[in-house]
Design an enzyme around this catalytic site. Structure first.
Site, PDB file in Angstrom:
ATOM      1  N   ARG A 136      -0.774  15.131  12.857  1.00 18.05           N
ATOM      2  CA  ARG A 136       0.185  14.751  11.798  1.00 18.05           C
ATOM      3  C   ARG A 136       0.543  15.987  11.002  1.00 18.05           C
ATOM      4  O   ARG A 136      -0.027  16.270   9.954  1.00 18.05           O
ATOM      5  CB  ARG A 136      -0.399  13.647  10.912  1.00 18.05           C
ATOM      6  CG  ARG A 136      -0.382  12.324  11.651  1.00 18.05           C
ATOM      7  CD  ARG A 136      -0.935  11.213  10.833  1.00 18.05           C
ATOM      8  NE  ARG A 136       0.032  10.599   9.949  1.00 18.05           N
ATOM      9  CZ  ARG A 136      -0.190   9.458   9.310  1.00 18.05           C
ATOM     10  NH1 ARG A 136      -1.337   8.842   9.461  1.00 18.05           N
ATOM     11  NH2 ARG A 136       0.718   8.939   8.524  1.00 18.05           N
ATOM     12  N   ASP A 162       4.115   0.659  11.978  1.00 12.23           N
ATOM     13  CA  ASP A 162       2.881   0.045  11.486  1.00 12.23           C
ATOM     14  C   ASP A 162       2.727  -1.409  11.949  1.00 12.23           C
ATOM     15  O   ASP A 162       1.631  -1.965  11.859  1.00 12.23           O
ATOM     16  CB  ASP A 162       2.825   0.100   9.947  1.00 12.23           C
ATOM     17  CG  ASP A 162       2.609   1.518   9.442  1.00 12.23           C
ATOM     18  OD1 ASP A 162       2.291   2.400  10.263  1.00 12.23           O
ATOM     19  OD2 ASP A 162       2.760   1.738   8.236  1.00 12.23           O
ATOM     20  N   LYS A 209       0.836  -1.213   0.000  1.00 13.64           N
ATOM     21  CA  LYS A 209       0.000   0.000   0.000  1.00 13.64           C
ATOM     22  C   LYS A 209       0.863   1.252   0.000  1.00 13.64           C
ATOM     23  O   LYS A 209       0.622   2.188  -0.766  1.00 13.64           O
ATOM     24  CB  LYS A 209      -0.902   0.010   1.235  1.00 13.64           C
ATOM     25  CG  LYS A 209      -1.581   1.343   1.494  1.00 13.64           C
ATOM     26  CD  LYS A 209      -2.462   1.302   2.696  1.00 13.64           C
ATOM     27  CE  LYS A 209      -1.796   1.721   3.976  1.00 13.64           C
ATOM     28  NZ  LYS A 209      -1.608   3.177   4.175  1.00 13.64           N
ATOM     29  N   ASN A 210       1.869   1.276   0.853  1.00  9.67           N
ATOM     30  CA  ASN A 210       2.645   2.507   1.012  1.00  9.67           C
ATOM     31  C   ASN A 210       3.598   2.791  -0.153  1.00  9.67           C
ATOM     32  O   ASN A 210       4.200   3.863  -0.198  1.00  9.67           O
ATOM     33  CB  ASN A 210       3.399   2.496   2.343  1.00  9.67           C
ATOM     34  CG  ASN A 210       2.461   2.686   3.523  1.00  9.67           C
ATOM     35  OD1 ASN A 210       1.268   2.932   3.336  1.00  9.67           O
ATOM     36  ND2 ASN A 210       2.994   2.558   4.730  1.00  9.67           N
ATOM     37  N   CYS A 234      -5.192  12.896  12.492  1.00  7.75           N
ATOM     38  CA  CYS A 234      -5.857  11.657  12.138  1.00  7.75           C
ATOM     39  C   CYS A 234      -5.919  10.791  13.373  1.00  7.75           C
ATOM     40  O   CYS A 234      -5.578  11.233  14.460  1.00  7.75           O
ATOM     41  CB  CYS A 234      -5.127  10.938  11.016  1.00  7.75           C
ATOM     42  SG  CYS A 234      -3.584  10.220  11.576  1.00  7.75           S
ATOM     43  N   ARG A 260      -8.529  -0.535   4.310  1.00  2.15           N
ATOM     44  CA  ARG A 260      -7.603   0.472   3.771  1.00  2.15           C
ATOM     45  C   ARG A 260      -6.253  -0.133   3.437  1.00  2.15           C
ATOM     46  O   ARG A 260      -5.535   0.397   2.588  1.00  2.15           O
ATOM     47  CB  ARG A 260      -7.391   1.599   4.785  1.00  2.15           C
ATOM     48  CG  ARG A 260      -8.657   2.323   5.142  1.00  2.15           C
ATOM     49  CD  ARG A 260      -8.366   3.466   6.052  1.00  2.15           C
ATOM     50  NE  ARG A 260      -7.583   4.460   5.338  1.00  2.15           N
ATOM     51  CZ  ARG A 260      -7.447   5.706   5.716  1.00  2.15           C
ATOM     52  NH1 ARG A 260      -8.060   6.119   6.807  1.00  2.15           N
ATOM     53  NH2 ARG A 260      -6.714   6.539   5.031  1.00  2.15           N
TER      54      ARG A 260
HETATM   55  C1  UD1 Z   1       4.119   6.926   6.290  1.00  5.01           C
HETATM   56  C2  UD1 Z   1       3.253   5.714   6.105  1.00  5.01           C
HETATM   57  C3  UD1 Z   1       2.693   5.244   7.439  1.00  5.01           C
HETATM   58  C4  UD1 Z   1       3.834   5.004   8.415  1.00  5.01           C
HETATM   59  C5  UD1 Z   1       4.729   6.228   8.497  1.00  5.01           C
HETATM   60  C6  UD1 Z   1       5.974   5.995   9.347  1.00  5.01           C
HETATM   61  C7  UD1 Z   1       2.309   6.009   3.903  1.00  5.01           C
HETATM   62  C8  UD1 Z   1       1.108   6.287   3.084  1.00  5.01           C
HETATM   63  N1  UD1 Z   1       2.149   6.073   5.218  1.00  5.01           N
HETATM   64  O1  UD1 Z   1       3.295   7.962   6.844  1.00  5.01           O
HETATM   65  O2  UD1 Z   1       1.991   4.023   7.215  1.00  5.01           O
HETATM   66  O3  UD1 Z   1       3.290   4.737   9.700  1.00  5.01           O
HETATM   67  O4  UD1 Z   1       5.182   6.599   7.185  1.00  5.01           O
HETATM   68  O5  UD1 Z   1       6.700   4.926   8.863  1.00  5.01           O
HETATM   69  O6  UD1 Z   1       3.359   5.715   3.388  1.00  5.01           O
HETATM   70  N2  UD1 Z   1       6.123  14.622  10.805  1.00  5.01           N
HETATM   71  C9  UD1 Z   1       6.258  15.955  11.130  1.00  5.01           C
HETATM   72  N3  UD1 Z   1       6.202  16.876  10.125  1.00  5.01           N
HETATM   73  C10 UD1 Z   1       6.010  16.520   8.830  1.00  5.01           C
HETATM   74  C11 UD1 Z   1       5.864  15.158   8.502  1.00  5.01           C
HETATM   75  C12 UD1 Z   1       5.930  14.223   9.517  1.00  5.01           C
HETATM   76  O7  UD1 Z   1       6.416  16.303  12.290  1.00  5.01           O
HETATM   77  O8  UD1 Z   1       5.964  17.418   7.972  1.00  5.01           O
HETATM   78  C13 UD1 Z   1       6.133  13.606  11.873  1.00  5.01           C
HETATM   79  C14 UD1 Z   1       4.795  12.875  11.973  1.00  5.01           C
HETATM   80  O9  UD1 Z   1       3.874  13.597  12.775  1.00  5.01           O
HETATM   81  C15 UD1 Z   1       5.177  11.568  12.598  1.00  5.01           C
HETATM   82  C16 UD1 Z   1       6.562  11.323  12.021  1.00  5.01           C
HETATM   83  O10 UD1 Z   1       7.047  12.587  11.547  1.00  5.01           O
HETATM   84  O11 UD1 Z   1       5.246  11.700  13.992  1.00  5.01           O
HETATM   85  C17 UD1 Z   1       6.597  10.308  10.896  1.00  5.01           C
HETATM   86  O12 UD1 Z   1       5.805  10.754   9.842  1.00  5.01           O
HETATM   87  P1  UD1 Z   1       6.081  10.365   8.329  1.00  5.01           P
HETATM   88  O13 UD1 Z   1       7.337   9.569   8.210  1.00  5.01           O
HETATM   89  O14 UD1 Z   1       5.948  11.592   7.515  1.00  5.01           O
HETATM   90  O15 UD1 Z   1       4.861   9.389   8.048  1.00  5.01           O
HETATM   91  P2  UD1 Z   1       3.828   9.458   6.843  1.00  5.01           P
HETATM   92  O16 UD1 Z   1       4.525   9.729   5.574  1.00  5.01           O
HETATM   93  O17 UD1 Z   1       2.683  10.327   7.223  1.00  5.01           O
END
Ligand code: UD1
Length: 424
Positions: free
Chosen positions: A121, A306, A22-23, A116, A398
């Protein structure tokens, strides 16, 4: 939303072909919008999240078709540069369209995705990186407006945290930007490597994917390409944990063992025998599970956040204490309250959960409120004696393709049913 009725106690046994990730699928489908030819995406999982992503592509004006696990995206007719609010709200990862739309149209509009079920996030890292690439970002009335009047420019970007989504947005924006983009502390997840491989097939010039230091040399236009999506390492971790929790055995094909390097040793610590050969992982559970020790979620190559919920459920089927430290998301223990209803003894303080495994769980009616926590409840119900109901099946849709069919094929007693409001 539908629910699952599960009669637990059967050992899961057999072989399973793993779904596509999925990711990987979500950013790769978003990247199919980038200017260039037609993309043919193989092994694309049939999930509600991939369906929504295809809906967004269609809304933007792309030609989209699916035949089995092959999705074809023709971006030539795309003309819209905004994603409707309901689609953004239903799938937070639609933020990935920001980079793709700005690259394609020089502008993008998206409702601010907000928090979420995993807690707040933020997207500050995405926006900061895009600003460095000459994107003007305005946040008004809950909407994000992005414009790049002079086109996107390569930049030197240092990510304060190796965010998966921010790294993907940068890759999408940088592939056709003017000049070179260098990213320090980029996410190293295998899904980033998969996205980079897909973009490279389309003619992008990317090096260092999976290594933390990424270099993208922008090209004016991409071409069409075919790409096969990698196996889903999180679905793999879930099915392996389910087989372990029920004292069963599983042969999983289509899973690259290297992407599960932090997960397999935890299963071994629990007493499972693991054998790997090529793209196959075989697990045999012990008669009695041992505790899992300390499991710390970390960015890749650490233990994936995850997989935390399914492994926490698994730890309750062992005798003894296991400790979980959630380092990625602030609010990722919502499944714990439901696991307690099944007799699980878990104490949570901040980012730490201590699971006191009793070697068994009992059946209960529980509620899934998010994807991985929901899968953990199903896993617990499969291992518990008696009949449980897990509501919120839609959350599980999902991320798991044909979830109940896969579990049925392994000998589980699981049935999908309409939600019975009167029984609540
Ligand atoms: C992706 C995955 C999700 C997985 C996560 C961490 C997809 C669709 N989703 O989510 O399944 O759990 O990686 O492996 O691929 N953060 C900030 N600022 C930002 C972006 C992120 O503070 O601009 C923080 C987030 O709040 C979180 C952490 O960084 O605490 C990790 O987030 P991130 O690696 O961005 O995860 P996603 O891409 O949202």
């Amino acid at each position: 939303m539908e629910q699952y009725r599960i009669r637990g106690g059967n050992r899961l046994q057999g072989a399973l072909k793993l779904q596509g990730a999925k990711n990987s699928a979500l950013p790769i489908l978003a990247a199919a919008l980038l200017p260039g030819g037609v993309s043919e995406i193989h092994n694309c999982p049939q999930l509600s999240d991939t369906r929504r992503t295809l809906d967004i592509l269609e809304h933007l004006g792309c030609g989209v078709s699916r035949e089995g696990d092959v999705v074809t995206v023709d971006p030539s007719g795309a003309y819209r540069w905004e994603v409707p609010a309901p689609l953004v709200r239903s799938m937070r990862s639609s933020i990935i369209f920001l980079g793709a739309m700005v690259a394609r149209f020089g502008r993008a509009r998206l409702t601010y995705p907000g928090g979420c079920e995993l807690g707040p996030r933020p997207i500050d890292l995405h926006l900061c990186a895009l600003r460095q690439m000459a994107v003007q970002v305005e946040e008004t009335g809950g909407d994000l407006w992005c414009t790049a009047p002079q086109g996107l420019c390569g930049a030197r970007i240092v990510l304060l945290f190796p965010s998966v989504g921010a790294t993907e947005n940068i890759l999408l924006a940088a592939a056709t930007a003017r000049g070179v983009t260098r990213v320090t502390n980029a996410a190293r997840e295998p899904e980033i490597v998969d996205l980079a491989d897909y973009l490279i097939r389309r003619g992008a010039k990317i090096s260092g994917a999976g290594e933390g230091e990424l270099t993208v040399e922008g090209v004016p236009r991409l071409c069409g390409a075919a790409h096969r999506i990698m196996g889903d390492r999180i679905a793999a971790a879930t099915y392996l944990a389910a087989a372990a929790a029920t004292g069963g055995s599983l042969s999983l094909c289509g899973a690259a063992p290297g992407t599960l390097a932090a997960v397999l040793p935890v299963l071994e610590k629990a007493g499972c025998q693991i054998e790997t050969a090529g793209q196959t992982i075989a697990l045999r559970a012990p008669e009695r599970l041992r505790p899992l020790g300390v499991v710390r979620t970390m960015p890749y190559p650490g233990f994936p956040t995850d997989a935390q919920a399914p492994f926490l459920a698994l730890s309750l089927l062992a005798r003894g204490s296991s400790v979980f430290v959630e380092n990625i998301f602030e609010s990722r223990y919502k499944h714990v309250a439901e696991l307690r209803r099944m007799g699980g003894r878990v104490e949570v303080e901040g980012r730490v959960a201590v699971a006191e495994g009793l070697g068994q769980l009992h059946s209960a009616d529980v509620a899934a409120t998010e994807l991985r926590g929901g899968a953990a409840l199903v896993l617990a119900a499969l291992a518990a004696q008696g009949e449980s109901r897990v509501s919120g099946a839609g959350y599980i849709d999902r991320g798991y393709e044909k979830f109940e069919d896969s579990l049925l094929s392994l000998g589980a007693e699981i049935q999908r049913m309409p939600w019975d409001e009167k029984a609540e």
